[in-house]
Write a protein that holds these residues in place. Structure first.
Motif, PDB file in Angstrom:
ATOM      1  N   VAL A 160      -1.711 -35.539 -24.380  1.00 22.24           N
ATOM      2  CA  VAL A 160      -1.805 -36.887 -24.961  1.00 22.24           C
ATOM      3  C   VAL A 160      -2.650 -36.810 -26.240  1.00 22.24           C
ATOM      4  O   VAL A 160      -3.685 -36.152 -26.259  1.00 22.24           O
ATOM      5  N   VAL A 161      -2.210 -37.496 -27.304  1.00 17.36           N
ATOM      6  CA  VAL A 161      -2.949 -37.405 -28.578  1.00 17.36           C
ATOM      7  C   VAL A 161      -3.806 -38.637 -28.865  1.00 17.36           C
ATOM      8  O   VAL A 161      -4.774 -38.562 -29.616  1.00 17.36           O
ATOM      9  N   ILE A 162      -3.413 -39.779 -28.282  1.00 17.28           N
ATOM     10  CA  ILE A 162      -4.242 -40.988 -28.396  1.00 17.28           C
ATOM     11  C   ILE A 162      -4.288 -41.642 -27.024  1.00 17.28           C
ATOM     12  O   ILE A 162      -3.257 -41.782 -26.361  1.00 17.28           O
ATOM     13  N   VAL A 163      -5.489 -42.055 -26.591  1.00 15.33           N
ATOM     14  CA  VAL A 163      -5.614 -42.875 -25.384  1.00 15.33           C
ATOM     15  C   VAL A 163      -6.070 -44.265 -25.828  1.00 15.33           C
ATOM     16  O   VAL A 163      -7.098 -44.399 -26.505  1.00 15.33           O
ATOM     17  N   GLY A 164      -5.275 -45.284 -25.491  1.00 12.92           N
ATOM     18  CA  GLY A 164      -5.604 -46.666 -25.837  1.00 12.92           C
ATOM     19  C   GLY A 164      -6.015 -47.437 -24.593  1.00 12.92           C
ATOM     20  O   GLY A 164      -5.539 -47.154 -23.492  1.00 12.92           O
ATOM     21  N   TYR A 165      -6.887 -48.425 -24.767  1.00 13.87           N
ATOM     22  CA  TYR A 165      -7.478 -49.155 -23.635  1.00 13.87           C
ATOM     23  C   TYR A 165      -7.410 -50.661 -23.883  1.00 13.87           C
ATOM     24  O   TYR A 165      -7.758 -51.114 -24.981  1.00 13.87           O
ATOM     25  N   ASP A 166      -7.064 -51.432 -22.848  1.00 13.45           N
ATOM     26  CA  ASP A 166      -7.218 -52.890 -22.958  1.00 13.45           C
ATOM     27  C   ASP A 166      -8.348 -53.367 -22.057  1.00 13.45           C
ATOM     28  O   ASP A 166      -8.302 -54.435 -21.476  1.00 13.45           O
ATOM     29  N   PHE A 167      -9.393 -52.541 -21.959  1.00 15.47           N
ATOM     30  CA  PHE A 167     -10.600 -52.872 -21.183  1.00 15.47           C
ATOM     31  C   PHE A 167     -11.732 -52.059 -21.787  1.00 15.47           C
ATOM     32  O   PHE A 167     -11.494 -51.209 -22.662  1.00 15.47           O
ATOM     33  N   TYR A 168     -12.958 -52.313 -21.352  1.00 19.84           N
ATOM     34  CA  TYR A 168     -14.088 -51.575 -21.911  1.00 19.84           C
ATOM     35  C   TYR A 168     -13.938 -50.081 -21.586  1.00 19.84           C
ATOM     36  O   TYR A 168     -13.777 -49.704 -20.431  1.00 19.84           O
TER      37      TYR A 168
END
Ligand SMILES: [Zn+2]
Length: 231
Positions: A160-168
């Motif tokens: 995986v090259v980017i990990v995105g989050y919709d939480f802290y």
């Protein structure tokens, strides 16, 4: 090459001084909360008829990307990252059952992604927590789940090259060896983090194009982005 898409989903968090705040833990030389100010009004005598605003913000305010240098002294900076990193294939993991505050394990990721994830993908972790973002309260932080150390390593091993989050994104499993262990481990392996996303519930496709271009800042560890999903 033409990029085909039917729909754009805006997955960025609003940068609104009334509803965005960041912690200022020990070590900061100054607080710099998100603020906009008018530095020229339309109708000042002798003015050119324009309004001009400036803003104060950390590079980490709202939806943004963290280059490895954020966590690694001497690490890669924003302007050294290739642009194609920020415009390409992405998948989403539905982790709503990990609310509030539960562990996201390697098995969870495996179960939800194993048939779909490919080397070089961007991975967005969905909980819908930021759809009711409250300005960054203690409760918001506490209710955010966390990746276990093994889950973080799974992302790295899968390429995986980017990990995105919709939480802290700063929570770690209890007993982690250091503060911000997961973010630091991702940075040490060259993985970019993209926190403060929202609206991931509106992505109804297994695979889509993530676009989140950083500003052309020279010598920076992070940059705000306007993150969108092209479906
Ligand atoms: Zn950041």
């Amino acid at each position: 090459m033409t990029t085909q898409f039917q729909r754009i989903v805006d997955i960025s968090l609003e940068l609104d001084p009334k509803n965005f705040a960041m912690r200022t833990p020990a070590g900061f030389t100054k607080d710099m909360q998100f603020e906009m100010e008018v530095i020229k009004e339309h109708d000042l005598p002798g003015g050119a008829g324009q309004i001009v605003r400036g803003m104060h913000m950390r590079l980490h305010a709202g939806s943004h990307v963290d280059a490895p240098e954020h966590n690694v002294r001497g690490g890669t900076q924003i302007h050294q990252l290739p642009l194609d990193l920020f415009i390409s294939d992405a998948v989403i993991a539905d982790l709503r059952d990990k609310m509030p505050g539960r562990a996201i394990t390697e098995k969870d990721l495996q179960k939800r992604l194993d048939n779909r994830i490919r080397k070089g993908d961007r991975l967005l972790l969905r909980t819908d927590h930021n759809n009711s973002y409250d300005g960054g309260s203690d409760r918001w932080m506490k209710e955010s789940p966390y990746l276990t150390i093994a889950a973080t390593m799974w992302c790295i091993e899968k390429g995986v090259v980017i990990v995105g989050y919709d939480f802290y994104h700063g929570n770690d499993e209890p007993g982690a060896p250091r503060v911000f262990h997961n973010s630091r481990t991702l940075s040490e392996h060259g993985v970019i983090t993209m926190p403060y996303l929202k609206n991931l519930d509106q992505i109804d496709s297994d695979r889509f194009t993530l676009v989140g271009l950083p500003l052309k800042l020279i010598g920076a560890e992070a940059s705000p982005v306007r993150a969108v999903a092209l479906l």
